[in-house]
Design an enzyme around this catalytic site. Structure first.
Site, short mmCIF file in Angstrom:
data_model
loop_
_atom_site.label_atom_id
_atom_site.label_comp_id
_atom_site.label_asym_id
_atom_site.label_seq_id
_atom_site.Cartn_x
_atom_site.Cartn_y
_atom_site.Cartn_z
N LYS A 288 0.82 -1.20 0.00
CA LYS A 288 0.00 0.00 0.00
C LYS A 288 0.86 1.26 0.00
O LYS A 288 2.03 1.22 0.42
CB LYS A 288 -0.87 0.04 1.27
CG LYS A 288 -1.94 -1.02 1.36
CD LYS A 288 -2.69 -0.88 2.68
CE LYS A 288 -3.80 -1.91 2.81
NZ LYS A 288 -4.92 -1.65 1.90
N GLU A 360 -6.35 -9.44 0.48
CA GLU A 360 -6.10 -10.58 1.36
C GLU A 360 -7.30 -10.95 2.22
O GLU A 360 -7.45 -12.09 2.64
CB GLU A 360 -4.90 -10.29 2.26
CG GLU A 360 -5.17 -9.49 3.53
CD GLU A 360 -5.71 -8.09 3.29
OE1 GLU A 360 -6.48 -7.60 4.12
OE2 GLU A 360 -5.35 -7.48 2.26
N ARG A 362 -10.48 -11.32 1.56
CA ARG A 362 -11.35 -12.34 0.99
C ARG A 362 -10.71 -13.72 1.04
O ARG A 362 -11.42 -14.73 1.05
CB ARG A 362 -11.73 -11.95 -0.44
CG ARG A 362 -10.59 -11.89 -1.42
CD ARG A 362 -10.94 -11.12 -2.67
NE ARG A 362 -11.14 -9.71 -2.38
CZ ARG A 362 -11.49 -8.78 -3.29
NH1 ARG A 362 -11.71 -9.15 -4.54
NH2 ARG A 362 -11.63 -7.52 -2.96
#
EC number: 3.4.11.1
Length: 510
Positions: A288, A360, A362
């Site tokens: 990120k 991640e 899910r």
């Protein structure tokens, strides 16, 4: 931080020996905005000889929802301070909207930090709606007064401690229905505060194993059955999604199952609650941007909500069998982290082609949902801070809602009732088509790396792990699960505890 004590009183509000007393205040649009004390404040208004609203107006009060105005009583009544909280325009019915009352009560109690004992003389109708209105007042008071203890080594100058005792004025303090609402509110307050504490903890102090340990300790004390799977057990058990996400961190993942079984109920309905517990999300290899990444300590808000809801369920003892599943991992980049391009075999045997390691949530949820279905359930409600698409689509207050028609209707109805709104979204066939993989059963995200319908992609993926015949709903709380702004209503900065009250309401409804 310790929850304030809560009690019901029927003493004349003007005679209560407390540090402050809270009353409601309406505006009257048809009277040029003139102020009107809400029901419950009659004796206090009388003590001020008709000058209360005029004095509050001079202090700037308008009656706007959530506005707090303080007035020293100078011996006019027993309490040294009157706090008028705005409840908006004079209602056409017996009481204001429940969420207006809930938020206003929260704002008033939070403003009274530094006061030991506070009484609430707010409007309670004398009809069948009284328990619902009392519930809103009690919840607003307990949640609005929350403050995270934090980690400061020295006391803050000027920091005032939250209220330690709350008295709520009711017509009859011995009323059984009112007493039952008080007991329930105490359980809800403890649960929401616990979830907020977990979410607000520093991520180096709440890695997967310590989080699982805290949940296990609290659940055991509450009388719930607990099962915890460690990294080796997860690998041996075929939990490919949780293992893949967790293998990049030196802090290995956990799966926690909490079970509540009602006593004396034959063949109860079965409910599974599933929560995403990413204790910190760097995005993994698909890292990120650094700006604001510190808020990713809140990526376990779904698991915190499920764990805390189970604590509340243990306290209120509904006649439904409920299991909670917390899929806990830390998503870190390292030489052992999972990669874009990997194919992961999930717990239900489906194979997933990974395109983005930052999707991640899910992955861990898919395993937990498959396990919940394997264990057997009639309803499955899953909640997670899953997608930025939820915030873009619905903002910071309204959760995204996807799933089967019956389950999503139940969630929306419950959310509306408790002030945690959720909005149903579709699961279009074209979104599923865009997630077809050439080498696996499904792509983890859109195969063309298209972010269109990003929130819907999450729901479509999770649907793959629900067994036929199970009513299910996915509640995306990426926005509502964490409040990064200044305190407002009964929300304080940090974890909110959403959607604990929705989940509890669902279980009680079922």
């Amino acid at each position: 931080m310790t929850q304030p004590s809560l009690s019901l009183v029927d003493t004349d509000p003007a005679e209560l020996a407390v540090d402050a007393i809270v009353i409601g205040l309406h505006s009257q649009p048809d009277q040029d905005g003139a102020l009107l004390p809400a029901p419950g404040a009659e004796s206090i208004t009388a003590a001020f000889d008709g000058k209360l609203t005029a004095t509050l107006a001079l202090l700037g009060a308008t009656g706007a929802p959530g506005e707090v105005t303080k007035l020293a009583t100078l011996g006019t009544i027993t309490a040294p301070l009157v706090v008028a909280v705005g409840l908006g325009d004079e209602p056409s019915g017996a009481s204001p909207e429940l969420e207006t009352l809930r938020r206003g009560t929260g704002a008033a109690v939070r403003s009274l930090a530094g006061s030991a004992t506070v009484a609430l003389a707010l409007p309670l109708p004398d009809d069948e709606d009284a328990p619902r209105v009392l519930r809103a007042i009690l919840e607003g008071a307990l949640l609005g007064g929350y403050r995270f203890a934090g980690y400061k080594t020295k006391p803050q100058k000027g920091r005032r401690e939250p209220v330690t005792a709350l008295q709520v004025h009711v017509p009859d303090a011995a009323d059984e229905a009112a007493a039952a609402e008080l007991v329930r509110a105490e359980a809800v307050g403890r649960a929401v505060r616990q979830a907020r504490d977990w979410v607000n903890m520093a991520p180096n102090l709440l890695q997967p194993a310590p989080f699982a340990d805290l949940v296990q300790a609290a659940a055991t004390e509450a009388g719930l059955a607990v099962e915890v799977l460690d990294f080796e057990q997860l690998k041996a058990g075929g939990y490919g999604g949780i293992v893949a996400v967790g293998q990049g961190s030196e802090a290995p993942p956990r799966l926690v199952k909490l079970t509540y079984t009602p006593e004396g109920v034959t063949d109860p309905k079965r409910v599974a609650l599933v929560g995403k517990g990413i204790t910190f999300d760097t995005g993994g290899v698909s890292i990120k941007p650094s700006a604001g990444m510190w808020e990713m300590k809140s990526d376990m808000a779904g698991a915190a909500a499920v764990g805390a809801t189970m604590l509340a369920i243990a306290a209120v003892k509904p006649g439904v069998a409920v299991s909670g599943y917390l899929a806990i991992a830390e998503n870190m980049p390292s030489g052992s982290a999972y990669r874009p391009g990997d194919v992961i075999t999930m717990y239900n045997g489906k194979r997933v082609e990974v395109f983005n390691t930052d999707a991640e949530g899910r992955m861990v949820l898919g395993d937990a949902m498959a396990r919940a279905c394997e264990d057997g359930t009639d309803y499955l409600f899953e909640t997670s801070t899953l997608t930025g698409g939820q915030v873009i689509s619905l903002g910071k207050r309204i959760a995204g809602l996807m799933g089967s028609e019956e389950a999503t209707t139940l969630v929306k109805t419950a959310g509306d009732a408790v002030g945690e709104p959720a909005w149903p979204m579709p699961l279009p066939d074209d979104v599923r088509k865009g997630m077809e993989s050439e080498i696996a059963d499904i792509c983890q995200t859109n195969a063309n790396l298209d972010r269109a319908g990003h929130m819907l992609q999450g729901g479509v993926f999770l649907r793959e792990f629900v067994e036929p015949g199970v009513e299910w709903a996915h509640i995306d709380i990426a926005g509502p699960g964490y409040h990064s702004g200044e305190a407002t209503g009964y929300w304080t900065k940090g974890g909110t505890g959403v959607p604990i009250r929705t989940l509890l309401h669902l279980v009680e409804t079922l």
